[in-house]
Design a protein around this motif. Structure first.
Motif, short mmCIF file in Angstrom:
data_model
loop_
_atom_site.label_atom_id
_atom_site.label_comp_id
_atom_site.label_asym_id
_atom_site.label_seq_id
_atom_site.Cartn_x
_atom_site.Cartn_y
_atom_site.Cartn_z
N LEU A 103 -8.37 -16.68 -46.60
CA LEU A 103 -7.19 -17.33 -46.02
C LEU A 103 -6.80 -16.69 -44.69
N MET A 104 -6.75 -15.35 -44.67
CA MET A 104 -6.33 -14.67 -43.44
C MET A 104 -7.35 -14.91 -42.33
N SER A 132 -9.27 -17.59 -42.05
CA SER A 132 -9.07 -18.98 -41.62
C SER A 132 -7.87 -19.08 -40.69
N LEU A 133 -6.82 -18.32 -41.04
CA LEU A 133 -5.61 -18.33 -40.22
C LEU A 133 -5.93 -17.84 -38.81
N TYR A 181 -7.83 -20.45 -36.86
CA TYR A 181 -7.28 -21.81 -36.79
C TYR A 181 -7.03 -22.21 -35.34
N PHE A 219 -5.34 -25.05 -32.81
CA PHE A 219 -4.43 -26.19 -32.71
C PHE A 219 -5.09 -27.31 -31.92
N LEU A 253 0.46 -26.72 -27.91
CA LEU A 253 -0.32 -25.66 -28.55
C LEU A 253 -1.82 -25.96 -28.50
N HIS A 262 -5.20 -23.60 -28.41
CA HIS A 262 -4.99 -22.20 -28.77
C HIS A 262 -5.51 -21.90 -30.17
N PHE A 304 -4.93 -19.48 -33.43
CA PHE A 304 -3.77 -18.74 -33.91
C PHE A 304 -3.95 -17.23 -33.71
N LEU A 327 -2.84 -16.17 -30.39
CA LEU A 327 -1.38 -16.13 -30.28
C LEU A 327 -0.82 -14.86 -30.95
N LEU A 328 -1.42 -14.51 -32.09
CA LEU A 328 -0.94 -13.31 -32.79
C LEU A 328 -1.15 -12.07 -31.93
N THR A 382 1.22 -12.19 -28.84
CA THR A 382 2.63 -11.98 -29.18
C THR A 382 2.86 -10.51 -29.53
N GLU A 411 -2.64 -3.29 -34.90
CA GLU A 411 -1.82 -3.96 -35.93
C GLU A 411 -2.59 -5.10 -36.58
N ILE A 414 -3.71 -5.81 -40.51
CA ILE A 414 -3.46 -7.06 -41.24
C ILE A 414 -4.78 -7.59 -41.81
#
Lengths: 320, 320
Positions: B68-69, B71-72, B75, B77, B82, B85, B87, B90-91, B94, B108, B112
């Motif tokens: 899941l992480m 895939s996140l 991912y 858009f 968006l 981009h 994800f 973006l992480l 940011t 960081e 994760i």
């Protein structure tokens, strides 16, 4: 451990949850799914997701993660195609796309943020708030309701479209609660949208939980202009079929005269006209000055203090 | 435990790292910071951040987190502001904005994703790749270099602007490595940009580590048209001042004729013209068919197999 269920959406929920988080209670937040403004509205339109904004605020309020993770969740982009989006909204919406489930997304972000308690969307159906005013103006979406200056001239109806069934988990929470907290928050934009979901009204009337209404500090001009505490109770009770509240939390501290004048364009102070045994009137104002991060200019705000609010709510909990 | 340092950027790094991740080795990825296309380019322009794309690919390759992480992180858009981009970009961007440090952001996200090993930007300065062709065309940025069809007609110079100092952590990794892996990857867009950073060339020449060059499977038309293995080594050696490689990994498996024809527009197969003891020639092709998620149509690709590549690299490691 007593079970407290907080119902609403947006900043009001945030304030209540942030305060209660520090006590030894079982906390749940039930969140309105009608938001369609700002970053949330764009994500709904472009990605077809459920509204993340209010859920994000609740998750952040309940978070025990590092300051860094909370800053990340609340980071708001300023420029370009990302402009206006908060990172937490993007995280929730992307997880919804990846998992195919908004509730799963909320659960995952809850883990990342080490939240205390639960955050539960009141419905998992895609809905829009609609309001038909006395003059037949139709307000389409929460954003239009929020911006309207004519609601205080009367409305014919307010409803969610399509009429959604409640999230069964939200109803369970209401049934199993010891205390239910409604408010503070936008009356027609954050509180009532929860009551318009099929099943929520019945659950609130049937549950054995005690109910407390936290009255807003300020009216919103053109919406609740001149409302007193009794008007708030009356308006909410219209949707519940009866007055269900066991406690009414009211602020009795006066903000500085100058601050009330500054607010004149936005609305007036809510006065208390109810004087029965349910009223708990006490000083609930937060710090009146806040640094705005971007431009480093102080803004003066009339806001609830989350600590004082939680102290008052816990006094009620201790008497249950 | 042997220390392997992989230098490059983009998909090439991903393939090497994903394979080596399953072995008991100390892994580091040194990543080019010259990318300025696509989602990465927009984030650089709009947020003023360092390029996240190649770093994201390395982090994902080394991740031990849930499917899941991953895939996140990957991912992408499709619509609206968006659109385009990923994800994960973006992480990273940011977190860079929130912490004020790209390296802290990488750290960081590494936590994760429970990554094995380290991902290190080759420089933490903001740079752009520039190339001046023989006909005096100036290619501004990696994206323009990537898209150019005239590089094989010769160039006068290629450089980073402004001339950046290396990240000291990257130099340490090179000095302390047992094996350094360069390639596969875009010769002028992913590999050479690492060698253009002040200090990297000297570190590579001085280190006691063995060095292996993994040769690309296909040339890129208009860029490395007709290049043979020796041409790759010669081109890289120009920037190092000498030929530093102890091993050269070459694929000797032929893709189906039909597939090579399909690729004719993009480029031709790299032939081997080096026949010394450094050459390790073996079958390195990956699965030739890939489902494209969006439209569910199979695409045929000529790609390295990360498992086979890692097996060959580990044979070298066992001889160190």
């Amino acid at each position: 451990m007593k079970k407290i269920v907080v119902i609403g959406g947006g900043t009001g929920n945030f304030t209540v949850l942030r305060g209660l988080k520090n006590y030894d209670v079982d906390l749940s937040a039930i969140v309105s799914m009608a938001d369609d403004g700002g970053s949330t509205g764009i994500l709904r339109d472009e990605l077809g997701v459920l509204p993340p904004g209010d859920v994000r605020q609740c998750l952040t309020a309940l978070s025990n993660s590092s300051r860094l993770m909370r800053s990340l969740m609340n980071y708001r982009f300023e420029n370009g195609g990302l402009g206006g989006h908060s990172f937490g909204n993007l995280l929730l919406s992307t997880l919804e796309k990846v998992t195919g489930s908004f509730e799963k997304a909320v659960e995952e972000v809850g883990k990342i943020l080490y939240i205390k308690g639960k955050v539960i969307p009141v419905t998992t159906h895609h809905v829009h708030l609609k309001m038909i005013l006395k003059d037949r103006t139709v307000l389409e979406g929460e954003k239009e309701v929020y911006l309207s200056q004519k609601i205080d001239q009367g409305y014919k109806s307010i409803f969610l479209e399509p009429y959604p069934k409640a999230n069964p988990r939200a109803l369970d929470e209401i049934h199993n609660a010891d205390l239910i907290v409604l408010g503070p928050g936008g009356l027609h934009t954050s509180l009532i949208p929860n009551l318009l979901v099929e099943g929520v009204r019945d659950a609130l009337v049937e549950t054995q939980a005690k109910k407390v209404f936290v009255v807003n500090l300020m009216n919103r001009k053109g919406q609740t202009t001149g409302y007193k505490v009794g008007d708030y109770i009356k308006e909410i009770s219209k949707f519940l079929g009866k007055d269900i509240f066991d406690y009414i939390l009211v602020n009795d501290e006066n903000p500085p005269e100058q601050l009330i004048e500054n607010y004149a364009e936005e609305g007036d102070l809510v006065e208390n006209d109810v004087h029965d045994e349910r009223i708990r009137a006490t000083a609930l104002l937060g710090a009146l000055q806040e640094m705005s991060k971007g431009d480093r200019i102080k803004r003066s705000l009339i806001r609830h203090d989350s600590k004082k609010l939680a102290e008052e709510l816990m006094k009620i909990v201790h008497h249950l």
